[in-house]
Design an enzyme around this catalytic site. Structure first.
Site, mmCIF file in Angstrom:
data_model
loop_
_atom_site.group_PDB
_atom_site.id
_atom_site.type_symbol
_atom_site.label_atom_id
_atom_site.label_comp_id
_atom_site.label_asym_id
_atom_site.label_seq_id
_atom_site.Cartn_x
_atom_site.Cartn_y
_atom_site.Cartn_z
ATOM 1 N N ASN A 78 -19.790 20.178 -15.705
ATOM 2 C CA ASN A 78 -19.478 20.535 -14.317
ATOM 3 C C ASN A 78 -19.792 22.005 -14.118
ATOM 4 O O ASN A 78 -19.784 22.771 -15.080
ATOM 5 C CB ASN A 78 -17.978 20.354 -14.044
ATOM 6 C CG ASN A 78 -17.613 18.897 -13.870
ATOM 7 O OD1 ASN A 78 -18.468 18.057 -13.625
ATOM 8 N ND2 ASN A 78 -16.342 18.608 -13.995
ATOM 9 N N ASP B 204 -15.335 14.218 -15.830
ATOM 10 C CA ASP B 204 -14.549 12.992 -15.695
ATOM 11 C C ASP B 204 -15.072 11.860 -16.576
ATOM 12 O O ASP B 204 -14.375 10.872 -16.780
ATOM 13 C CB ASP B 204 -14.543 12.544 -14.223
ATOM 14 C CG ASP B 204 -13.615 13.434 -13.401
ATOM 15 O OD1 ASP B 204 -12.478 13.659 -13.842
ATOM 16 O OD2 ASP B 204 -14.056 13.937 -12.342
ATOM 17 N N LYS C 88 -32.243 14.650 -31.215
ATOM 18 C CA LYS C 88 -32.777 14.912 -29.877
ATOM 19 C C LYS C 88 -33.568 13.683 -29.407
ATOM 20 O O LYS C 88 -34.470 13.215 -30.122
ATOM 21 C CB LYS C 88 -33.685 16.148 -29.939
ATOM 22 C CG LYS C 88 -34.230 16.549 -28.596
ATOM 23 C CD LYS C 88 -35.042 17.824 -28.712
ATOM 24 C CE LYS C 88 -35.720 18.128 -27.399
ATOM 25 N NZ LYS C 88 -36.632 19.256 -27.501
ATOM 26 N N PRO D 148 -9.938 10.943 -20.295
ATOM 27 C CA PRO D 148 -8.529 11.014 -19.894
ATOM 28 C C PRO D 148 -8.334 12.130 -18.882
ATOM 29 O O PRO D 148 -9.082 13.116 -18.887
ATOM 30 C CB PRO D 148 -7.809 11.341 -21.206
ATOM 31 C CG PRO D 148 -8.857 11.869 -22.116
ATOM 32 C CD PRO D 148 -10.163 11.297 -21.686
ATOM 33 N N ASP D 149 -7.351 11.963 -18.010
ATOM 34 C CA ASP D 149 -7.022 13.031 -17.059
ATOM 35 C C ASP D 149 -5.936 13.892 -17.712
ATOM 36 O O ASP D 149 -4.776 13.480 -17.832
ATOM 37 C CB ASP D 149 -6.543 12.423 -15.737
ATOM 38 C CG ASP D 149 -6.384 13.491 -14.667
ATOM 39 O OD1 ASP D 149 -5.805 14.558 -14.965
ATOM 40 O OD2 ASP D 149 -6.854 13.265 -13.537
ATOM 41 N N ILE D 150 -6.323 15.091 -18.146
ATOM 42 C CA ILE D 150 -5.420 15.954 -18.929
ATOM 43 C C ILE D 150 -4.196 16.334 -18.104
ATOM 44 O O ILE D 150 -3.051 16.212 -18.549
ATOM 45 C CB ILE D 150 -6.164 17.228 -19.406
ATOM 46 C CG1 ILE D 150 -7.397 16.831 -20.214
ATOM 47 C CG2 ILE D 150 -5.237 18.131 -20.217
ATOM 48 C CD1 ILE D 150 -8.350 17.974 -20.523
ATOM 49 N N PHE E 259 -5.520 22.305 -9.646
ATOM 50 C CA PHE E 259 -6.542 22.884 -8.770
ATOM 51 C C PHE E 259 -7.363 21.747 -8.188
ATOM 52 O O PHE E 259 -7.483 20.687 -8.812
ATOM 53 C CB PHE E 259 -7.467 23.813 -9.561
ATOM 54 C CG PHE E 259 -7.038 25.259 -9.512
ATOM 55 C CD1 PHE E 259 -5.909 25.677 -10.175
ATOM 56 C CD2 PHE E 259 -7.782 26.184 -8.794
ATOM 57 C CE1 PHE E 259 -5.508 27.007 -10.125
ATOM 58 C CE2 PHE E 259 -7.396 27.517 -8.725
ATOM 59 C CZ PHE E 259 -6.257 27.937 -9.399
ATOM 60 N N LYS F 205 -4.569 14.687 -3.982
ATOM 61 C CA LYS F 205 -4.574 14.921 -5.443
ATOM 62 C C LYS F 205 -3.195 15.358 -5.923
ATOM 63 O O LYS F 205 -2.713 14.949 -6.963
ATOM 64 C CB LYS F 205 -5.585 16.015 -5.814
ATOM 65 C CG LYS F 205 -6.913 15.456 -6.239
ATOM 66 C CD LYS F 205 -7.902 16.529 -6.643
ATOM 67 C CE LYS F 205 -9.307 15.938 -6.549
ATOM 68 N NZ LYS F 205 -10.373 16.879 -6.672
ATOM 69 N N LYS G 68 -1.126 13.112 -8.586
ATOM 70 C CA LYS G 68 -0.839 13.616 -9.940
ATOM 71 C C LYS G 68 0.593 14.129 -10.068
ATOM 72 O O LYS G 68 0.968 14.684 -11.100
ATOM 73 C CB LYS G 68 -1.853 14.715 -10.313
ATOM 74 C CG LYS G 68 -3.297 14.220 -10.289
ATOM 75 C CD LYS G 68 -4.265 15.089 -11.065
ATOM 76 C CE LYS G 68 -5.701 14.613 -10.826
ATOM 77 N NZ LYS G 68 -6.667 15.148 -11.772
HETATM 78 O O1 PMT Z 1 -14.685 28.746 -12.918
HETATM 79 P P1 PMT Z 1 -15.060 29.314 -11.555
HETATM 80 O O2 PMT Z 1 -16.547 29.466 -11.378
HETATM 81 O O3 PMT Z 1 -14.274 30.560 -11.242
HETATM 82 O O4 PMT Z 1 -14.622 28.208 -10.475
HETATM 83 C C1 PMT Z 1 -13.263 27.872 -10.371
HETATM 84 C C2 PMT Z 1 -13.074 26.414 -9.949
HETATM 85 C C3 PMT Z 1 -13.699 26.155 -8.603
HETATM 86 C C4 PMT Z 1 -13.683 25.459 -10.985
HETATM 87 C C5 PMT Z 1 -11.503 26.190 -9.898
HETATM 88 O O5 PMT Z 1 -10.963 27.068 -8.945
HETATM 89 C C6 PMT Z 1 -11.146 24.755 -9.532
HETATM 90 O O6 PMT Z 1 -11.029 24.396 -8.366
HETATM 91 N N1 PMT Z 1 -10.934 23.891 -10.565
HETATM 92 C C7 PMT Z 1 -10.650 22.442 -10.381
HETATM 93 C C8 PMT Z 1 -11.930 21.708 -10.179
HETATM 94 C C9 PMT Z 1 -11.696 20.290 -9.652
HETATM 95 O O7 PMT Z 1 -12.017 19.980 -8.552
HETATM 96 O O8 PMT Z 1 -11.083 19.519 -10.420
HETATM 97 P P2 PMT Z 1 -10.784 17.945 -10.141
HETATM 98 O O9 PMT Z 1 -10.638 17.645 -8.711
HETATM 99 O O10 PMT Z 1 -11.775 17.177 -10.921
HETATM 100 O O11 PMT Z 1 -9.390 17.816 -10.824
HETATM 101 C C10 PMT Z 1 -8.143 18.083 -10.194
HETATM 102 C C11 PMT Z 1 -7.214 18.691 -11.217
HETATM 103 O O12 PMT Z 1 -7.065 17.842 -12.365
HETATM 104 C C12 PMT Z 1 -7.683 20.027 -11.758
HETATM 105 O O13 PMT Z 1 -6.537 20.819 -11.938
HETATM 106 C C13 PMT Z 1 -8.326 19.659 -13.102
HETATM 107 O O14 PMT Z 1 -8.243 20.746 -14.016
HETATM 108 C C14 PMT Z 1 -7.497 18.474 -13.543
HETATM 109 N N2 PMT Z 1 -8.235 17.467 -14.336
HETATM 110 C C15 PMT Z 1 -9.259 16.765 -13.779
HETATM 111 C C16 PMT Z 1 -9.903 15.788 -14.509
HETATM 112 C C17 PMT Z 1 -9.525 15.558 -15.838
HETATM 113 N N3 PMT Z 1 -10.140 14.630 -16.574
HETATM 114 N N4 PMT Z 1 -8.529 16.271 -16.380
HETATM 115 C C18 PMT Z 1 -7.887 17.213 -15.659
HETATM 116 O O15 PMT Z 1 -6.984 17.884 -16.170
#
Ligand code: PMT
Length: 403
Positions: free
Chosen positions: A213, A282, A292, A308-310, A326, A340, A344
């Site tokens: 990502n 994800d 390769k 897994p979703d941590i 986030f 979200k 969560k």
């Molecule tokens: O690193 P930078 O360039 O400064 O950019 C920062 C950022 C934009 C990446 C950051 O501010 C941010 O928004 N991070 C979350 C990215 C996101 O959209 O995550 P998500 O929607 O896939 O997941 C939601 C939440 O679940 C997040 O807190 C993520 O860390 C967590 N998650 C998601 C999937 C997963 N398998 N495990 C998780 O823990």
């Protein structure tokens, strides 16, 4: 801009004593001034043999003082006038002789006398040859200073100007600036353990390729710094990024989502607050190739399985830490962010726009919690991180008073 509680710029009295590292304090002065500090430089006579006062005068925009009897101060009481109103005194470099004077209350030159007459905290950044540092009387002086509440920053280990290698180097200007700036932040997370994830995760396709990502890690690293500044013990689990480790954070480097989960699981039971900033992949590739994969004209099909979703795992624990999530969205920020948060089961979610957040040095975010939404206008990521930390600390206390 760095401001004191009364919204005036922070006033720092920077003492410079005799040592080769005095040249680094010129850069340190520049960093403080750039960050909005009001810097008053006082040099020992020995320091002026290494760097001319004019250098500090030009960088700080203020006259430099070296002499107890300086007649530019009307009442000839430079030792009283100069430290009054200072928010802190930083002595960098602090020579072995200066540490001795400070530990024993000497008052025989301007810098030692004004330290005796201060009513603000003192921080010192020792710099000396490794044997001088390890000299038992010097270590006794350092112990005395600690007992007196003087903050000792460093020293660092490495190459020394004398050609030797060991403990005694002054910390680099950037490190000193970060530590002093941290010193001034309110200790809203004092005594708490904060765990963060930051950066991307990377899922291997073959020996050289992978899926990942977009995330530079800047937002998560800024939060790790802000949490440390706020007095927390910080563990930062970082996906692949070339950013330097924030001062004070314990860093665990990981590559894949599974690695990140394992690292988080290893410390989560001893965590008070979990801040999940990472842009976690994800999906992972089923059966990645050890070698390769050779390029040919055929369509390559990858089989992906969900990771897994941590964050959801941590928030779903029987006794979870206070969880901050986030969400980076390219549209419908509030709606998707709140969805979200609820899905969560998070007390706090930070929503930001994909287009303006990823990779940038600044950010603007909306904090979503049970009370509603709270916008943080565009600012540098460290300022945004400090505001998120303050909000988190407030909610954390609310949750703990309720339960
Ligand atoms: O690193 P930078 O360039 O400064 O950019 C920062 C950022 C934009 C990446 C950051 O501010 C941010 O928004 N991070 C979350 C990215 C996101 O959209 O995550 P998500 O929607 O896939 O997941 C939601 C939440 O679940 C997040 O807190 C993520 O860390 C967590 N998650 C998601 C999937 C997963 N398998 N495990 C998780 O823990």
């Amino acid at each position: 801009m760095s401001e004191s509680p009364s919204n005036r710029p922070k006033r720092l009295l920077l003492g410079v004593t005799g040592g080769v590292a005095a040249y680094k304090s010129a850069e340190l002065t520049r960093l403080f001034v750039k960050a909005g500090y009001d810097v008053q430089v006082v040099m020992s006579e020995a320091a002026t043999r290494f760097v001319a006062p004019a250098t500090f005068q030009a960088l700080s925009g203020r006259p430099v003082f070296t002499d107890l009897w300086d007649n530019r101060i009307d009442n000839h009481m430079a030792h009283i006038d100069l430290p009054r109103g200072a928010d802190a005194i930083l002595v960098a470099p602090a020579s072995a002789d200066f540490l001795f004077k400070l530990a024993h209350g000497a008052a025989n030159d301007l810098l030692s006398t004004l330290c005796s007459a201060r009513d603000c905290p003192v921080l010192v950044a020792p710099a000396m040859n490794r044997q001088m540092w390890e000299n038992p009387p010097n270590l006794r002086n350092v112990a005395l200073l600690r007992q007196d509440g003087v903050h000792i920053l460093g020293p660092d280990e490495g190459d020394q100007a004398c050609g030797e290698t060991g403990l005694g180097r002054m910390l680099e200007p950037e490190q000193l600036f970060a530590l002093v700036d941290a010193f001034f932040q309110p200790k809203v997370l004092k005594g708490l353990k904060v765990l963060l994830t930051a950066g991307p995760t990377f899922e291997r396709i073959d020996a050289v390729r992978g899926i990942t990502n977009s995330s530079s890690g800047k937002m998560g690293f800024a939060l790790a710094q802000a949490a440390f500044e706020a007095g927390a013990e910080v563990t930062l689990v970082a996906g692949p990024t070339s950013l330097p480790t924030p001062v004070g954070a314990k860093r665990v480097d990981v590559v894949s989502t599974q690695d990140m989960l394992t690292a988080v699981n290893g410390v989560v039971s001893k965590t008070d607050i979990f801040i999940s900033v990472a842009a976690v992949a994800d999906y992972y590739v089923l059966n990645p190739s050890e070698q390769k994969i050779k390029k040919d004209a055929h369509i390559l099909t990858l089989e992906l399985a969900p990771n897994p979703d941590i964050l959801a795992n941590v928030a779903g624990l029987a006794a979870p830490p206070f969880c901050v999530g986030f969400a980076a969205e390219s549209e419908n920020l509030l709606e998707y962010g709140e969805q979200k948060r609820r899905r969560k089961k998070l007390p706090l979610l930070v929503a930001n726009q994909v287009q303006s957040a990823i990779g940038a040095d600044d950010n603007e975010v909306i904090l979503l919690d049970d009370h509603g939404q709270h916008k943080l206008e565009r600012a540098g990521k460290l300022d945004i991180a400090r505001a998120i930390v303050n909000h988190t600390a407030k909610l954390y206390r609310e949750y703990h008073t309720k339960s």
